[in-house]
Design a protein around this motif. Structure first.
Motif, PDB file in Angstrom:
ATOM      1  N   GLU A   1     -16.528  18.279 -22.651  1.00  0.00           N
ATOM      2  CA  GLU A   1     -16.127  19.584 -22.119  1.00  0.00           C
ATOM      3  C   GLU A   1     -14.632  19.826 -22.279  1.00  0.00           C
ATOM      4  O   GLU A   1     -14.124  20.859 -21.849  1.00  0.00           O
ATOM      5  N   ASN A   2     -13.920  18.873 -22.863  1.00  0.00           N
ATOM      6  CA  ASN A   2     -12.469  19.020 -22.971  1.00  0.00           C
ATOM      7  C   ASN A   2     -12.107  20.099 -23.992  1.00  0.00           C
ATOM      8  O   ASN A   2     -12.351  19.943 -25.185  1.00  0.00           O
ATOM      9  N   PRO A   3     -11.514  21.211 -23.538  1.00  0.00           N
ATOM     10  CA  PRO A   3     -11.245  22.316 -24.473  1.00  0.00           C
ATOM     11  C   PRO A   3     -10.207  21.942 -25.528  1.00  0.00           C
ATOM     12  O   PRO A   3     -10.095  22.621 -26.538  1.00  0.00           O
ATOM     13  N   LYS A   4      -9.462  20.854 -25.289  1.00  0.00           N
ATOM     14  CA  LYS A   4      -8.430  20.483 -26.266  1.00  0.00           C
ATOM     15  C   LYS A   4      -8.944  19.484 -27.291  1.00  0.00           C
ATOM     16  O   LYS A   4      -8.191  19.056 -28.157  1.00  0.00           O
ATOM     17  N   ASP A   5     -10.216  19.106 -27.169  1.00  0.00           N
ATOM     18  CA  ASP A   5     -10.757  18.098 -28.087  1.00  0.00           C
ATOM     19  C   ASP A   5     -11.573  18.808 -29.178  1.00  0.00           C
ATOM     20  O   ASP A   5     -12.599  19.416 -28.893  1.00  0.00           O
ATOM     21  N   PRO A   6     -11.107  18.736 -30.428  1.00  0.00           N
ATOM     22  CA  PRO A   6     -11.805  19.500 -31.479  1.00  0.00           C
ATOM     23  C   PRO A   6     -13.259  19.056 -31.673  1.00  0.00           C
ATOM     24  O   PRO A   6     -14.134  19.897 -31.890  1.00  0.00           O
ATOM     25  N   LEU A   7     -13.515  17.759 -31.570  1.00  0.00           N
ATOM     26  CA  LEU A   7     -14.893  17.284 -31.744  1.00  0.00           C
ATOM     27  C   LEU A   7     -15.775  17.853 -30.640  1.00  0.00           C
ATOM     28  O   LEU A   7     -16.896  18.305 -30.878  1.00  0.00           O
ATOM     29  N   ALA A   8     -15.243  17.848 -29.420  1.00  0.00           N
ATOM     30  CA  ALA A   8     -15.998  18.374 -28.287  1.00  0.00           C
ATOM     31  C   ALA A   8     -16.309  19.855 -28.490  1.00  0.00           C
ATOM     32  O   ALA A   8     -17.423  20.316 -28.252  1.00  0.00           O
ATOM     33  N   ARG A   9     -15.309  20.584 -28.981  1.00  0.00           N
ATOM     34  CA  ARG A   9     -15.528  22.017 -29.188  1.00  0.00           C
ATOM     35  C   ARG A   9     -16.636  22.252 -30.212  1.00  0.00           C
ATOM     36  O   ARG A   9     -17.481  23.117 -30.050  1.00  0.00           O
ATOM     37  N   ARG A  10     -16.608  21.439 -31.272  1.00  0.00           N
ATOM     38  CA  ARG A  10     -17.613  21.629 -32.319  1.00  0.00           C
ATOM     39  C   ARG A  10     -19.018  21.309 -31.792  1.00  0.00           C
ATOM     40  O   ARG A  10     -19.967  22.047 -32.027  1.00  0.00           O
ATOM     41  N   LEU A  11     -19.108  20.202 -31.042  1.00  0.00           N
ATOM     42  CA  LEU A  11     -20.406  19.814 -30.480  1.00  0.00           C
ATOM     43  C   LEU A  11     -20.966  20.922 -29.610  1.00  0.00           C
ATOM     44  O   LEU A  11     -22.123  21.312 -29.729  1.00  0.00           O
ATOM     45  N   LEU A  12     -20.112  21.427 -28.721  1.00  0.00           N
ATOM     46  CA  LEU A  12     -20.595  22.419 -27.774  1.00  0.00           C
ATOM     47  C   LEU A  12     -20.979  23.707 -28.464  1.00  0.00           C
ATOM     48  O   LEU A  12     -21.971  24.348 -28.109  1.00  0.00           O
ATOM     49  N   SER A  13     -20.194  24.084 -29.487  1.00  0.00           N
ATOM     50  CA  SER A  13     -20.527  25.360 -30.097  1.00  0.00           C
ATOM     51  C   SER A  13     -21.847  25.230 -30.862  1.00  0.00           C
ATOM     52  O   SER A  13     -22.671  26.139 -30.839  1.00  0.00           O
ATOM     53  N   ARG A  14     -22.090  24.087 -31.473  1.00  0.00           N
ATOM     54  CA  ARG A  14     -23.377  23.924 -32.152  1.00  0.00           C
ATOM     55  C   ARG A  14     -24.539  23.938 -31.170  1.00  0.00           C
ATOM     56  O   ARG A  14     -25.557  24.565 -31.395  1.00  0.00           O
ATOM     57  N   GLN A  15     -24.349  23.195 -30.084  1.00  0.00           N
ATOM     58  CA  GLN A  15     -25.441  23.137 -29.108  1.00  0.00           C
ATOM     59  C   GLN A  15     -25.716  24.526 -28.537  1.00  0.00           C
ATOM     60  O   GLN A  15     -26.869  24.909 -28.365  1.00  0.00           O
ATOM     61  N   SER A  16     -24.648  25.271 -28.269  1.00  0.00           N
ATOM     62  CA  SER A  16     -24.850  26.604 -27.692  1.00  0.00           C
ATOM     63  C   SER A  16     -25.539  27.523 -28.689  1.00  0.00           C
ATOM     64  O   SER A  16     -26.403  28.324 -28.319  1.00  0.00           O
ATOM     65  N   ARG A  17     -25.135  27.424 -29.962  1.00  0.00           N
ATOM     66  CA  ARG A  17     -25.770  28.281 -30.963  1.00  0.00           C
ATOM     67  C   ARG A  17     -27.264  28.007 -31.039  1.00  0.00           C
ATOM     68  O   ARG A  17     -28.086  28.908 -31.141  1.00  0.00           O
TER      69      ARG A  17
END
Lengths: 423, 629
Positions: free
Chosen positions: A111-127
């Motif tokens: 959930e760390n907004p500053k972590d690029p890997l985290a952002r990518r994971l979350l956006s894929r899961q949300s999509r």
């Protein structure tokens, strides 16, 4: 401040209150301290498919009222959101939290907004969740209801997450766990919880774990969306238009080539959306925080909805395995489902625990009938392993002294082991 | 002239009587895929002409073993699915035939049909040659659907009896050398097409490998498919020689020759080809890797290393000849004669190595196969034909597998010596011979050089068997006699004593193979796969629905030309009358752990779905490939 001595936990006991939200998690941990007791709220949410349970708004109101009673003001030392599934966070989508003082908010590293890997994971899961929600919108069979329920659970839950990231009164510190500052041991202490050692058992950043929470490995079911199996492309420049042969012509001219069953071919290329939804559910569960709190030799294990990757890593690691072996209290993972509590943990680790709490309720999805897995609950209830296994939807009729049951919650008192709990 | 039973075409087809029809049909295809054909940094030609065995074809193409139906199940009309059929190609159309098939084009679906036909025929032919029999695809004919659906995938579907190729738009943000959003057709990838057809053939040879009863089963399916694709690169005209020249004979350098599915990899944002045959040997990977393609890649790399070892040994003399004995190549371009000779050695060695892998399929256990089993099957089948391992092929295999930990443990073999790795030969007490072998022999001899019928798709065997046997062919009778034989010898076969209703033994597949040994002598072998259902009570720790659906005792029986059993490759499980008790108990305990592991990971399990649907062990090739083709 001004709670009576009877009311507060004894110095050597920790209390855990399970709010009876239905099919969802909401736990308040009460830890004694020199001054007022310290409070940890772990999750607050309910599944859309849950039947029964106290309405979530009421629960939130009660939690806030209860903490105000306990410590004299609306104040929680630490709020933990194990993962972003609705049945764990939806309750935070409530303005009432803006009046609650919170010292620290803990979230998984994903959930760390500053972590690029985290952002990518979350956006894929949300999509994927959005795509499945769209697909299921117009269908009402049992399977599609299950798919929609699963997809909804994984949707962004943006308002709740915003509260966790930016809300509450005061200037809460956000921790994304395991953080690099807690080092290889993944254990830390905080002034918000004097006397408590926190062990972060998951999610790790191991490649294997990450692969479980995003394709390709966990992704056998997950390729939906643009270019994926479940979606068809439309638009201009479709290839081959001028080579189309109308079906009747084709049958007449090329009977020898016709498919006997077009349906079989079309079906073969479709990803089963229920499998995709289940895999997404599991992937998001894979991001779940798994924590152990140690206070004066009392060990509480909150597994969140951790999946096999997190569990395996924890069981394989000598130190973490040792912590699991000391568990006096276990929050049963994923509402007691088949694959959120490994057999190895139950059979080889769990020994002499006092409580296992199962937050669960019936749902309107027949496919969920295997949750909780009764065989698992029976195995947990072996007196050698765990004295009391308590379901939120079925409190014990004759509760022992250490258990308090109300309409809204069930509270248990966990004490140190006679041997001091050390190994 | 009489019957159109030879390569002579009938007069009424417009061809003069007694015209000898061609032996081969040349067809143009992309050597790798359109992406490589359109870049300058490729090695070798982008487009090649391959020949496939000539056979009468109908429009489609529709031949004896392959049918191409261009059905597009992924089209929409507005929001509704609107499947369409595309115009099929007529490869016998003189205008097409004289130019060696249609010119490669992404825009003409008829070229796509031509390419999948040609590549499927090449793949089938490679298996025929190595196996010593003519492979009939599952169901008799394999359907290829070049634009079956929209998606980043291609797969063989046993239910549809078809290979479905997907097509999709390249990644918007990371398309590699492709145009963002351009259509990418998996059917135009030589590798993808070979890979999927190989899956179908492996399914024909070992159908129980769709039951994933250990980590290696699905991975082996993938590895065989990948190995076939890699080694068929070596039969592409011009490609090998140019790679030899460019790499100065170092075929272990990363080039398209050793990589798989470049366009698929790049167009899906992976910034690399899909997979490669190269690795850094590390036995830990075999311990930990679970994803079937990645796990299969370990075996692929082991086989490729064996290939490189033997190839280097075979060209050492050429290099010495070319360098006055030093073996050190001078700077500058290599002499074209040297390149030609080295390329020939490379192709020959590739063919040997692929042949060893394919032949091993017949020597595999019927169920529950592991990588060590595969190594043992390679060693055994190769020793049978080539007792002297002159070029060290088998030694190279054993060494490469050992370096990656892909070998049996000390509980199964004494050492990694060839003699110990080979399946033990058996000698049955009563000197039994398998029944009905004369009939099997006749049936299978007749399929070797099939009568080329004028009606593609018509069965060419065993219709003719009646003429020789003097009686109607009866597959059921053959099966029954072989099953009765197994009931009598269940102990030797590692099977349980059959009861009235339980522990029923079935003969699943019966074939005769014809191979030539190092002296040029013909070898006949009979191979029968026996499968036995298991009473769930014999495996109390595995859910009964899984036992019923997916778990079997099984035994591959390999008999020599006299019909005497030579090898029994058994996968026993506990049960009444089992003679291989310790092996049965060991397999049972491994299976229990595996099932727990699978159930624990199956996302559908908590939803009680597995009980209603298929067993969680059932391999769904579409899903498997959705991850990584």
């Amino acid at each position: 401040v001004n709670h009576s001595a009877d009311d507060g936990p004894r110095r050597e006991a920790v209390r855990v209150r399970m709010y009876r939200v239905g099919f969802g998690d909401c736990f308040l941990i009460r830890i004694p301290s020199e001054d007022t007791e310290r409070l940890i709220l772990v999750d607050c949410g309910v599944h859309t498919a849950s039947k029964g349970g106290v309405p979530l708004d009421e629960v939130v109101e009660r939690v806030i009222a209860d903490v105000t009673d306990l410590v004299g003001e609306p104040r929680i030392d630490v709020v933990v959101a194990t993962h972003r599934h609705r049945d764990h966070v939806e309750g935070f989508d409530n303005p009432a939290w803006m009046n609650v003082n919170v010292d620290e908010v803990w979230l998984p590293w994903t959930e760390n907004p500053k972590d690029p890997l985290a952002r990518r994971l979350l956006s894929r899961q949300s999509r994927r969740a959005m795509h499945l929600a769209e697909l299921s919108a117009d269908h009402n069979t049992e399977r599609w209801l299950a798919i929609r329920a699963l997809a909804n659970n994984s949707l962004k839950n943006a308002a709740a997450m915003a509260m966790l990231h930016h809300g509450f009164a005061g200037a809460a510190t956000r921790r994304y766990l395991p953080s690099s500052s807690c080092g290889r041991s993944a254990s830390f202490t905080t002034s918000a919880l004097p006397g408590v050692t926190v062990h972060v058992l998951g999610p790790s950043r191991d490649e294997a774990i990450i692969r479980d929470i995003e394709p390709p490995a966990g992704g056998t079911y997950l390729r939906t969306g643009r270019g994926g199996n479940a979606l068809t492309i439309q638009g201009p420049n479709l290839p081959f238009d001028r080579f189309i042969v109308p079906k009747d012509d084709y049958r007449e001219r090329f009977a020898h080539l016709m498919l006997r069953s077009e349906g079989t071919v079309v079906a073969a290329s479709r990803t089963d959306p229920l499998a995709a939804a289940a895999a997404l559910e599991q992937a998001v569960n894979g991001t779940s925080l798994m924590l152990a709190f140690e206070y004066r030799g009392i060990t509480l294990v909150f597994a969140g909805d951790a999946q096999w990757g997190t569990w395996n890593a924890a069981l394989d690691d000598a130190k973490r395995n040792g912590i699991l072996t000391r568990a006096d209290f276990y929050k049963v993972g994923h509402h007691g489902s088949h694959n959120a509590t490994p057999r190895e943990f139950v059979e080889s680790c769990l020994h002499g625990a006092q409580f296992a709490l199962v937050p669960v309720a019936r749902t309107n999805i027949p496919a969920f009938s295997e949750i909780p897995r009764l065989l698992l609950l029976e195995a947990l209830a072996d007196p050698q392993r765990c004295e009391h296994v308590i379901r939120s939807d079925a409190p014990p009729e004759t509760a022992p002294e250490s258990v308090t049951v109300s309409d809204v919650w069930i509270e248990v008192e966990v004490v140190g082991r006679p041997d001091g709990g050390t190994l | 002239m009489g019957e159109p039973s030879s390569n002579r075409r009938r007069e009424q087809d417009g061809v003069a009587a007694d015209t000898v029809m061609p032996a081969r049909r040349p067809l143009r295809v992309y050597a790798f895929d359109p992406q490589l054909a359109n870049t300058l940094d490729r090695i070798g030609p982008g487009v090649v002409t391959v020949d496939v065995p000539w056979e009468p074809l109908k429009v489609g193409p529709f031949g004896a073993r392959v049918i191409v139906t261009d059905f597009d199940g992924g089209r929409l009309d507005g929001n509704k699915p609107a499947a369409r059929y595309y115009e099929p190609v007529d490869l016998d159309d003189p205008a097409i035939a004289v130019q060696q098939g249609l010119a490669p084009s992404e825009r003409d679906p008829r070229f796509h049909q031509q390419m999948v036909y040609a590549v499927a025929m090449r793949t089938l032919t490679a298996f025929d040659g190595a196996l010593g029999r003519r492979i009939r695809p599952p169901g008799g004919i394999l359907r290829l659907i070049p634009h079956g659906f929209r998606g980043q995938n291609a797969f063989y579907s046993p239910e549809a009896g078809a290979v479905l190729f997907g097509y999709f738009q390249a990644d918007e943000f990371d398309p590699g050398p492709n145009l963002p959003g351009q259509f990418v057709y998996t059917c135009l990838s030589h590798d993808v097409a070979v890979h999927e057809v190989a899956h179908a053939i492996v399914h024909r040879i070992r159908k129980w490998l769709l039951q994933v009863t250990n980590r290696d089963v699905a991975a082996l399916h993938e590895a065989i498919a990948d190995l076939t694709a890699i080694f068929l690169h070596f039969t592409l005209p011009g490609v090998v020689a140019e790679t030899v020249a460019t790499t100065r004979t170092e075929l272990g350098d990363p080039t398209p020759l050793v990589e798989l599915a470049q366009q698929f990899g790049y167009s899906t944002g992976q910034r690399a080809s899909l997979r490669t045959a190269l690795d850094q040997p590390d036995p830990r990977r075999y311990e930990t890797e679970t994803e079937p393609h990645a796990r299969g890649a370990i075996l692929v790399a082991a086989v490729f290393e064996a290939f490189l070892t033997v190839y280097r040994r075979r060209i050492a003399d050429l290099l010495r000849l070319a360098t006055g004995g030093t073996g050190n190549l001078p700077t500058g371009a290599l002499h074209p004669d040297l390149v030609t000779r080295v390329a020939k050695e490379a192709s020959r060695t590739a063919q040997h190595v692929l042949g060893m892998c394919i032949r091993a399929l017949d020597y595999l256990p019927t169920v529950d196969v592991t990588f060590p089993d595969f190594l043992r099957a390679v060693v055994t089948s190769d020793r049978d034909l080539f007792p002297t391992d002159g070029d060290g092929l088998r030694t190279a295999f054993i060494d490469a597998f050992r370096r990656r930990g892909l070998h049996p443990g000390a509980d199964e073999v004494i050492s990694l010596a060839e003699a110990s790795l080979a399946w033990p030969t058996v000698r049955w007490a009563d000197d039994a011979q398998i029944p009905s072998r004369g009939r099997m022999l006749v049936r299978d001899v007749l399929t070797l050089n099939p009568r080329l019928t004028w009606d593609p798709g018509e069965k060419d065997a065993p219709l003719d068997a009646t003429e020789i046997l003097g009686t109607e062919w009866n597959e059921g009778e053959l099966r029954a006699s072989l099953e009765a034989f197994a009931e009598q010898h269940h102990g030797e076969l590692g099977l349980a004593a059959p009861g009235r209703t339980e522990n029923r033994i079935r003969a699943e597949d019966l074939v005769t193979t014809f191979r030539y040994d190092e002296d040029g002598a013909a070898h006949v072998a009979f191979i029968v796969q026996y499968v036995q259902t298991v009473n769930p009570k014999d495996l109390p720790d595995v859910p009964s629905e899984i036992v019923e659906l997916a778990v079997r005792r099984a035994s591959t029986l390999i008999a020599d030309g006299s019909g005497r059993p030579r090898y029994v490759v058994a996968k026993p499980l506990p049960g009444p009358g089992i003679q291989l008790g310790p092996a049965a108990a060991l397999r049972a305990s491994r299976l229990e752990r595996w099932v727990q592991d699978i159930e624990w990971r199956d996302p559908l399990r908590p939803f009680g779905y597995s009980k209603r649907g298929a067993s969680p062990l059932g391999l769904d090739l579409a899903l498997l490939h959705g991850a990584a083709l």
